[in-house]
Motif scaffolding. Structure first.
Motif, PDB file in Angstrom:
ATOM      1  N   VAL A  14       5.905   4.602   0.991  1.00 42.85           N
ATOM      2  CA  VAL A  14       6.512   5.815   1.553  1.00 42.85           C
ATOM      3  C   VAL A  14       7.553   5.452   2.604  1.00 42.85           C
ATOM      4  O   VAL A  14       8.654   6.004   2.625  1.00 42.85           O
ATOM      5  N   ARG A  15       7.234   4.501   3.501  1.00 43.10           N
ATOM      6  CA  ARG A  15       8.196   4.074   4.534  1.00 43.10           C
ATOM      7  C   ARG A  15       9.447   3.474   3.907  1.00 43.10           C
ATOM      8  O   ARG A  15      10.566   3.760   4.332  1.00 43.10           O
ATOM      9  N   THR A  16       9.262   2.646   2.890  1.00 46.52           N
ATOM     10  CA  THR A  16      10.399   2.025   2.217  1.00 46.52           C
ATOM     11  C   THR A  16      11.261   3.071   1.523  1.00 46.52           C
ATOM     12  O   THR A  16      12.490   3.036   1.616  1.00 46.52           O
TER      13      THR A  16
ATOM     14  N   ASN B 296       0.840  -1.201   0.000  1.00 45.98           N
ATOM     15  CA  ASN B 296       0.000   0.000   0.000  1.00 45.98           C
ATOM     16  C   ASN B 296       0.878   1.256   0.000  1.00 45.98           C
ATOM     17  O   ASN B 296       2.100   1.185   0.123  1.00 45.98           O
ATOM     18  N   LEU B 297       0.237   2.395  -0.110  1.00 41.09           N
ATOM     19  CA  LEU B 297       0.968   3.664  -0.218  1.00 41.09           C
ATOM     20  C   LEU B 297       1.837   3.936   1.004  1.00 41.09           C
ATOM     21  O   LEU B 297       2.975   4.405   0.885  1.00 41.09           O
ATOM     22  N   GLY B 298       1.333   3.626   2.198  1.00 38.98           N
ATOM     23  CA  GLY B 298       2.106   3.845   3.420  1.00 38.98           C
ATOM     24  C   GLY B 298       3.397   3.036   3.431  1.00 38.98           C
ATOM     25  O   GLY B 298       4.453   3.527   3.833  1.00 38.98           O
ATOM     26  N   GLU B 299       3.330   1.781   2.981  1.00 40.01           N
ATOM     27  CA  GLU B 299       4.526   0.943   2.924  1.00 40.01           C
ATOM     28  C   GLU B 299       5.521   1.472   1.899  1.00 40.01           C
ATOM     29  O   GLU B 299       6.729   1.438   2.124  1.00 40.01           O
TER      30      GLU B 299
ATOM     31  N   ARG C  73      11.506   6.250   2.297  1.00 41.06           N
ATOM     32  CA  ARG C  73      12.166   7.057   3.337  1.00 41.06           C
ATOM     33  C   ARG C  73      13.371   6.307   3.898  1.00 41.06           C
ATOM     34  O   ARG C  73      14.452   6.870   4.066  1.00 41.06           O
TER      35      ARG C  73
END
Length: 62
Positions: A7-9, A2-5, A11
């Protein structure tokens, strides 16, 4: 993924290649190995890193 994963990856990856995560690792090491001694500030750490790179250059090409 998903989008959150994503973004975390992204970053995490950017912090690793830029060297920003090195200070966090330094703080973890310092807390574990040098209890009771004050840690370097971020500015002191970055100055130490630059000085160390000047005196002991990394043999990698990039």
């Amino acid at each position: 993924m998903n989008l959150g994963e994503v973004v975390r990856t992204a970053r995490w990856y950017l912090r690793e290649i830029s060297g920003e995560s090195l200070y966090d690792r330094y703080l973890q090491h310092h807390a574990a190995q040098h209890t009771g001694q004050p840690a370097m500030t971020r500015a002191e750490f970055e100055r130490w890193r630059v000085d160390r790179a000047d005196t002991a250059p990394n043999p990698r090409c990039c």
